[in-house]
Design an enzyme around this catalytic site. Structure first.
Site, PDB file in Angstrom:
ATOM      1  N   ASP A  13      -7.833 -19.953   3.191  1.00 37.41           N
ATOM      2  CA  ASP A  13      -7.861 -18.947   4.259  1.00 37.41           C
ATOM      3  C   ASP A  13      -6.682 -19.069   5.222  1.00 37.41           C
ATOM      4  OD1 ASP A  13     -10.267 -18.001   3.222  1.00 37.41           O
ATOM      5  OD2 ASP A  13     -11.440 -19.410   4.424  1.00 37.41           O
ATOM      6  N   LYS A  16      -2.736 -16.355   2.893  1.00 42.35           N
ATOM      7  CA  LYS A  16      -1.946 -16.157   1.670  1.00 42.35           C
ATOM      8  C   LYS A  16      -1.855 -14.678   1.315  1.00 42.35           C
ATOM      9  CE  LYS A  16      -4.910 -18.761  -0.455  1.00 42.35           C
ATOM     10  NZ  LYS A  16      -5.696 -19.234   0.685  1.00 42.35           N
ATOM     11  N   GLY A  40     -11.026 -14.868  -0.795  1.00 41.37           N
ATOM     12  CA  GLY A  40     -11.080 -13.621  -0.037  1.00 41.37           C
ATOM     13  C   GLY A  40      -9.733 -13.489   0.634  1.00 41.37           C
ATOM     14  N   HIS A  41      -8.908 -12.572   0.170  1.00 42.23           N
ATOM     15  CA  HIS A  41      -7.553 -12.418   0.695  1.00 42.23           C
ATOM     16  C   HIS A  41      -7.469 -11.105   1.463  1.00 42.23           C
ATOM     17  CE1 HIS A  41      -5.807 -15.345  -2.539  1.00 42.23           C
ATOM     18  NE2 HIS A  41      -6.764 -15.870  -1.803  1.00 42.23           N
ATOM     19  N   GLN A 226      -7.506 -20.396  -2.698  1.00 36.89           N
ATOM     20  CA  GLN A 226      -7.986 -21.630  -2.063  1.00 36.89           C
ATOM     21  C   GLN A 226      -6.804 -22.358  -1.405  1.00 36.89           C
ATOM     22  OE1 GLN A 226      -9.363 -21.044  -5.595  1.00 36.89           O
ATOM     23  NE2 GLN A 226     -10.529 -19.711  -4.272  1.00 36.89           N
TER      24      GLN A 226
HETATM   25  P1  GDP Z   1      -6.296 -16.086   2.600  1.00 29.41           P
HETATM   26  O1  GDP Z   1      -7.566 -16.402   1.881  1.00 29.41           O
HETATM   27  O2  GDP Z   1      -5.361 -17.242   2.636  1.00 29.41           O
HETATM   28  O3  GDP Z   1      -5.629 -14.834   2.094  1.00 29.41           O
HETATM   29  O4  GDP Z   1      -6.702 -15.805   4.114  1.00 29.41           O
HETATM   30  P2  GDP Z   1      -7.951 -14.912   4.607  1.00 29.41           P
HETATM   31  O5  GDP Z   1      -7.629 -13.484   4.416  1.00 29.41           O
HETATM   32  O6  GDP Z   1      -9.226 -15.412   4.037  1.00 29.41           O
HETATM   33  O7  GDP Z   1      -8.008 -15.327   6.131  1.00 29.41           O
HETATM   34  C1  GDP Z   1      -6.951 -15.088   7.010  1.00 29.41           C
HETATM   35  C2  GDP Z   1      -7.463 -14.187   8.145  1.00 29.41           C
HETATM   36  O8  GDP Z   1      -6.527 -14.180   9.199  1.00 29.41           O
HETATM   37  C3  GDP Z   1      -7.600 -12.732   7.731  1.00 29.41           C
HETATM   38  O9  GDP Z   1      -8.623 -12.136   8.474  1.00 29.41           O
HETATM   39  C4  GDP Z   1      -6.242 -12.133   8.107  1.00 29.41           C
HETATM   40  O10 GDP Z   1      -6.301 -10.733   8.368  1.00 29.41           O
HETATM   41  C5  GDP Z   1      -5.963 -12.888   9.364  1.00 29.41           C
HETATM   42  N1  GDP Z   1      -4.541 -13.128   9.671  1.00 29.41           N
HETATM   43  C6  GDP Z   1      -3.518 -13.383   8.814  1.00 29.41           C
HETATM   44  N2  GDP Z   1      -2.395 -13.668   9.503  1.00 29.41           N
HETATM   45  C7  GDP Z   1      -2.724 -13.579  10.808  1.00 29.41           C
HETATM   46  C8  GDP Z   1      -2.011 -13.797  12.016  1.00 29.41           C
HETATM   47  O11 GDP Z   1      -0.835 -14.153  12.032  1.00 29.41           O
HETATM   48  N3  GDP Z   1      -2.697 -13.643  13.187  1.00 29.41           N
HETATM   49  C9  GDP Z   1      -4.011 -13.288  13.223  1.00 29.41           C
HETATM   50  N4  GDP Z   1      -4.606 -13.146  14.404  1.00 29.41           N
HETATM   51  N5  GDP Z   1      -4.716 -13.070  12.111  1.00 29.41           N
HETATM   52  C10 GDP Z   1      -4.083 -13.233  10.917  1.00 29.41           C
HETATM   53  P1  IMO Z   2      -9.180 -18.345  -0.314  1.00 29.25           P
HETATM   54  O1  IMO Z   2      -8.407 -18.011  -1.564  1.00 29.25           O
HETATM   55  C1  IMO Z   2     -11.666 -21.234   1.800  1.00 29.25           C
HETATM   56  C2  IMO Z   2     -14.426 -23.609  -0.656  1.00 29.25           C
HETATM   57  C3  IMO Z   2     -15.915 -23.370  -0.483  1.00 29.25           C
HETATM   58  C4  IMO Z   2     -16.442 -24.759  -0.789  1.00 29.25           C
HETATM   59  C5  IMO Z   2     -15.516 -25.223  -1.920  1.00 29.25           C
HETATM   60  C6  IMO Z   2     -16.087 -25.030  -3.319  1.00 29.25           C
HETATM   61  O2  IMO Z   2      -9.749 -17.171   0.377  1.00 29.25           O
HETATM   62  O3  IMO Z   2      -8.383 -19.235   0.578  1.00 29.25           O
HETATM   63  P2  IMO Z   2     -16.397 -22.884  -4.833  1.00 29.25           P
HETATM   64  O4  IMO Z   2     -17.190 -21.613  -4.611  1.00 29.25           O
HETATM   65  O5  IMO Z   2     -14.950 -22.651  -5.059  1.00 29.25           O
HETATM   66  O6  IMO Z   2     -17.015 -23.742  -5.889  1.00 29.25           O
HETATM   67  O7  IMO Z   2     -16.563 -23.693  -3.460  1.00 29.25           O
HETATM   68  O8  IMO Z   2     -14.321 -24.481  -1.778  1.00 29.25           O
HETATM   69  N1  IMO Z   2     -13.631 -22.391  -0.969  1.00 29.25           N
HETATM   70  C7  IMO Z   2     -12.816 -21.790  -0.096  1.00 29.25           C
HETATM   71  N2  IMO Z   2     -12.584 -22.032   1.210  1.00 29.25           N
HETATM   72  N3  IMO Z   2     -10.997 -20.251   1.158  1.00 29.25           N
HETATM   73  C8  IMO Z   2     -11.209 -20.015  -0.157  1.00 29.25           C
HETATM   74  O9  IMO Z   2     -10.456 -19.159  -0.871  1.00 29.25           O
HETATM   75  C9  IMO Z   2     -12.188 -20.771  -0.834  1.00 29.25           C
HETATM   76  N4  IMO Z   2     -12.645 -20.776  -2.095  1.00 29.25           N
HETATM   77  C10 IMO Z   2     -13.529 -21.786  -2.171  1.00 29.25           C
HETATM   78  O10 IMO Z   2     -16.217 -22.972   0.840  1.00 29.25           O
HETATM   79  O11 IMO Z   2     -16.230 -25.607   0.302  1.00 29.25           O
HETATM   80 MG    MG Z   3      -9.611 -16.367   2.238  1.00 31.84          MG
END
Ligand code: GDP
Ligand code: IMO
Ligand code: MG
Length: 432
Positions: A13, A16, A40-41, A226
């Site tokens: 999270d 990416k 979840g991207h 991840q």
């Molecule tokens: P990922 O799994 O690495 O793609 O990241 P996620 O999408 O799960 O989580 C990142 C969260 O931060 C999302 O809600 C993005 O919209 C948000 N986000 C990304 N970059 C920024 C930033 O620079 N500032 C803020 N406030 N939010 C951001």
């Molecule tokens: P993105 O791509 C954050 C964590 C789960 C748990 C562990 C194992 O959005 O960054 P799993 O369902 O993969 O067997 O769970 O990994 N986990 C993540 N945490 N971002 C993710 O993906 C994750 N995908 C799995 O919360 O701790």
């Molecule tokens: Mg994510």
């Protein structure tokens, strides 16, 4: 020619999805290489949010090709749902835009049942999985009993393959977890409801395609899921996911030589978060942690769970730089740190009374690690409307410089908000 790999340098999270969406406008091909719907991207374009789980984060650029490679475990129902949602949002996903490897692993409903049953059966030591069936699907692949995407398209042999794999699964469901058995016919029928929608995207040889594009000098971006500390080999095992999340895994999944991956971008938050169980040395259990969680909207994009929050951990970041070969860093969510009197940065750990600067390879030792902090002055300015690095407040620039120097790696990108255009370049990753 070479490809660019974007990976998470923390516990997932990191942002990416946002970075891949930004880079995709300069690329030809985006390749998602591991994980499944546990990811979840989030992409935000002109305030409009899209959350992707399996589809590569280049998909909003309609002239680019997005590839799901062999190392991904594909929940076919989740994937069809994602395609449907994108279509409803006005993105017609053509067979030139999305390609799915025939060799990717099919993640089927019984994988999710097993994932959830296992977690429910653990009283202590729950991993806190996303419940998306990831572990059981990768297990089947390693045990050579998985169905691959190609198998789902062959209705003649599918039934026999399902019967074989369900024999063992049902013994577990009934014998160990007190759950009803699942029939092969049930799964077969469910597969038939979606499989024809996926057929246009079917691709036999992703390796040939990606290698050819790289040879032709096209820009290829590999998208990880991840984060490094969730890597099945190098993360905080067993509190990890079931795939290898590091950059080298991109070469294996896509079927290209590792020398093709030369620009390795480590995406990290200006602080740290973790969702699920497992050690997190710089976690803050106080009002500062709560403020970061609130200001950063730190709730999971896949499960909605609250993310644990803490200061940036340089020990973990340096470990990620080493494991991946990161040569460029992207610092995300810097705007979230506005409003703290001082900003803590974990520069070392104390483990069993000793000061260590390298991330311990034993999870037990990581659990015992006490963070050692340095503090830099904070700032009060809103960063979200800033358009150039030179306009960032002095203390923000000091923070960026301190982190880059301590990490021993340049920070090339700084993100100050979720939107595509809230991205500041210190050094452009692509020249055009
Ligand atoms: P990922 O799994 O690495 O793609 O990241 P996620 O999408 O799960 O989580 C990142 C969260 O931060 C999302 O809600 C993005 O919209 C948000 N986000 C990304 N970059 C920024 C930033 O620079 N500032 C803020 N406030 N939010 C951001
Ligand atoms: P993105 O791509 C954050 C964590 C789960 C748990 C562990 C194992 O959005 O960054 P799993 O369902 O993969 O067997 O769970 O990994 N986990 C993540 N945490 N971002 C993710 O993906 C994750 N995908 C799995 O919360 O701790
Ligand atoms: Mg994510």
């Amino acid at each position: 020619m070479s490809a660019t790999v974007v990976i998470g340098a923390q516990w997932g999270d990191e942002g990416k999805g946002k970075l891949v969406d930004v880079l995709a406008s300069h690329a030809d091909l985006v390749v998602r290489f591991q994980g499944g719907s546990n990811a979840g991207h989030t992409l935000v374009v002109n305030g409009k949010k899209t959350v992707l789980h399996l589809i590569p984060s280049g998909i909003l650029h309609t002239d680019k090709t997005c590839v799901i490679a062999a190392g991904v475990v594909i929940d076919i129902f989740g994937l069809t749902d994602e395609i449907k949602k994108l279509k409803e949002a006005g993105f017609h996903i053509t067979s030139e835009q999305l390609l799915i490897s025939d060799n990717a692993t099919a993640l089927l409903p019984y994988h999710k049942v097993l994932d959830k049953a296992r977690e429910a059966a653990l009283s202590d030591g729950k991993i806190g999985t996303t419940g998306k069936g990831i572990g059981p699907a990768y297990e089947d692949r390693a045990a050579r009993r998985a169905l691959m995407m190609a198998d789902l398209f062959d209705s003649k042999t599918l039934m026999a393959k399902l019967e074989f794999v369900l024999k063992e699964k049902n013994a577990l469901f009934q014998g160990l977890y007190d759950l009803p058995s699942i029939s092969a016919k049930e799964i077969y029928d469910q597969v038939q409801t979606v499989i024809e929608e996926l057929r246009p995207y079917r691709t036999a040889d992703v390796s040939l395609l990606v290698s050819t594009k790289i040879k032709q000098g096209k820009r290829v971006v590999f998208e990880g899921a991840q984060g490094t500390l969730l890597d099945v080999y190098h993360g905080t095992y067993p509190f990890v996911t079931s795939s290898s999340t590091i950059a080298a895994s991109g070469a294996i999944s896509a079927g290209v030589g590792p020398q093709n991956l030369s620009k390795i971008v480590g995406v990290f938050k200006a602080y740290c978060t973790r969702v699920g169980s497992g050690p997190f040395p710089s976690e803050l259990h106080d009002e500062i942690g709560q403020k970061i969680q609130k200001d950063g909207h730190e709730f999971g994009s896949t499960t909605g769970r609250a993310r644990r929050c803490g200061w940036l951990d340089l020990v973990a970041l340096r470990y990620a730089i080493r494991l991946n070969g990161i040569n460029s860093l992207a610092m995300m969510k810097l705007d979230v740190l506005t409003g703290h009197e001082q900003i803590g940065i974990c520069t070392g750990y104390k483990v069993n009374g000793e000061i260590v600067s390298e991330f311990p390879t034993s999870t037990e030792l990581v659990t015992k690690a006490e963070p050692i902090y340095e503090y830099l002055p904070g700032w009060t300015e809103d960063l979200t409307k800033i358009k150039a690095v030179k306009d960032l407040p002095r203390n923000v620039l000091k923070y960026i410089e301190f982190v880059a120097q301590q990490a021993g790696c340049p920070i090339d990108v700084v993100s100050v908000g979720p939107d595509r255009d809230q991205t500041l370049w210190i050094k452009p990753l692509f020249k055009d």
